[in-house]
Scaffold this active site. Structure first.
Site, short mmCIF file in Angstrom:
data_model
loop_
_atom_site.label_atom_id
_atom_site.label_comp_id
_atom_site.label_asym_id
_atom_site.label_seq_id
_atom_site.Cartn_x
_atom_site.Cartn_y
_atom_site.Cartn_z
N ASP A 198 0.86 -1.18 0.00
CA ASP A 198 0.00 0.00 0.00
C ASP A 198 0.89 1.23 0.00
O ASP A 198 1.46 1.59 1.04
CB ASP A 198 -0.92 0.01 1.22
N ARG A 228 -13.10 -3.86 -6.58
CA ARG A 228 -13.71 -3.29 -7.77
C ARG A 228 -13.37 -4.17 -8.97
O ARG A 228 -12.22 -4.59 -9.14
CB ARG A 228 -13.22 -1.86 -8.02
N ASP A 248 -16.10 -11.30 -6.31
CA ASP A 248 -17.41 -10.77 -5.92
C ASP A 248 -17.78 -9.56 -6.76
O ASP A 248 -18.94 -9.16 -6.78
CB ASP A 248 -17.40 -10.37 -4.43
N GLU A 272 -21.42 -5.22 -14.50
CA GLU A 272 -22.43 -5.66 -13.54
C GLU A 272 -23.80 -5.12 -13.93
O GLU A 272 -23.89 -4.02 -14.47
CB GLU A 272 -22.04 -5.20 -12.13
N HIS A 315 -21.59 -9.23 -6.31
CA HIS A 315 -21.27 -7.97 -5.61
C HIS A 315 -22.10 -7.88 -4.32
O HIS A 315 -22.77 -6.87 -4.06
CB HIS A 315 -21.54 -6.76 -6.51
N PHE A 329 -20.67 -7.05 0.80
CA PHE A 329 -20.93 -6.01 1.81
C PHE A 329 -22.20 -6.27 2.60
O PHE A 329 -22.42 -5.66 3.65
CB PHE A 329 -21.10 -4.65 1.11
#
Length: 357
Positions: A130, A192, A216, A221, A241, A244
């Protein structure tokens, strides 16, 4: 605003009175944040919701790839009889032991951190990449940091993506970077869809360069296998997706989004907003164009926004001027101390890593 809606500059210019957009989620790649800021429109997200759900879903997918639970359950459901050592060996071929393997996390934000803590419990050696985080984060979590994506891909038995999508990392996982991964590595994406070149992934799965993958999120989409380059790929799990989602996270999402809208109404845009992602694009000319009516968003003599007032503060009694209403603070009043060179605050705010869902 849902993630399936896209707002570009030409769309934003049509909204003459629009002042704030709240993305009901953490990712905001579907909004032209720069153009919005130049037009005086604040773009906010809700980064704090669903962290546990996405992290749990990522671990669930990782475990499925390692232990092949999804495929074994499908065999039983389809009526295939698996018996004896040879039958089990054939059915469970590709299953792997977790302890001692290296999990590489791309993006150590809220979700990436939650995944790291969970993965350590299962026995993974955890590394991360990162470029937006300060040094020392790895020491507080007991994990290892690498400073290039190439190093992470080379060292990881399993790679999981937890970064946002932007103009710099579209198709981060492509034919070139897949060739830098360990042969037979696993790949998981709950961030994403645009981070992964699905054509390159399809080739790698068919050739066995990637042992198995779980997605996912997808480039297009709602996802459909019939229209995807992944339709004939072996060893692939795709979900819609939904990482969450839980009853609790959806309630949390709505409450947090409503809270940001309230701050936009009673405060000053963009300064009063907690999760404004495009403050840097606001200019003096864009804010001067706002021309809020008297008393709106902190201007004029209307509602005086005070960020120290707790959300549970009772409204002032009738006839009491707002200007004299004391701020409700949970902090005790401390005596004034003399200034001293030894009294230095060494804490610095940790920037949030770019993550999304």
């Amino acid at each position: 605003m849902w993630h399936s809606i896209t707002l570009r500059k030409e769309d934003l210019e049509k909204f003459k009175s629009l002042r704030v957009i709240v993305r009901a989620g953490s990712g905001y790649d579907n909004v032209d944040t720069k153009s919005a800021g130049e037009l005086g429109i604040a773009v906010c997200n809700v980064p704090g919701y669903g962290v546990e759900e996405v992290a749990d879903s990522a671990l669930c997918l990782i475990l499925n790839l390692y232990r092949r639970t999804y495929w074994l359950a499908t065999m039983v459901k389809e009526g295939k009889k698996v018996a004896g050592p040879e039958g089990i060996r054939e059915a469970a071929a590709g299953s792997a032991r977790i302890r001692g393997d290296t999990l590489g996390i791309v993006g150590l934000g809220r979700i990436g951190t939650a995944v790291a803590l969970r993965a350590k419990t299962f026995g993974f050696t955890v590394i991360f990449y990162d470029p937006y985080l300060h040094d020392g984060v790895e020491k507080s979590l007991g994990i290892t940091r690498v400073y290039t994506l190439q190093d992470l891909l080379f060292q990881s038995d399993c790679v999981t993506l937890h970064c946002s999508l932007n103009e710099h990392n579209h198709h981060l996982i492509n034919d070139y970077t897949i060739k830098q991964m360990r042969p037979g590595a696993f790949l998981i994406n709950t961030a994403r869809g645009g981070l992964v070149d699905e054509h390159a992934l399809a080739s790698a799965l068919k050739e066995g360069r990637i042992r198995a993958s779980a997605l996912d999120v997808h480039e297009n989409e709602p996802f459909s296998f019939s229209n995807s380059p992944l339709k004939d790929c072996p060893n692939l799990i795709c979900t819609p997706h939904s990482a969450f989602y839980s009853d609790q996270s959806v309630t949390e999402l709505r409450e947090m989004a409503a809270g940001e809208i309230r701050r936009a109404i009673v405060g000053r845009i963009p300064d009063s907003l907690r999760n404004c992602v495009n403050k840097d694009y606001f200019t003096s000319s864009s804010t001067s164009k706002l021309n809020y009516p008297e008393g709106m968003n902190g201007s004029g003599s209307g509602y005086p926004y005070n960020p120290l007032i707790h959300s549970t503060t009772e409204p002032p009694l009738s006839g009491t001027p707002h200007a004299h209403m004391p701020a409700h603070s949970t902090l005790p009043t401390l005596p004034t101390l003399p200034e001293s060179s030894s009294m230095i605050n060494h804490q610095s705010q940790k920037p949030d890593s770019a993550e999304s869902h």
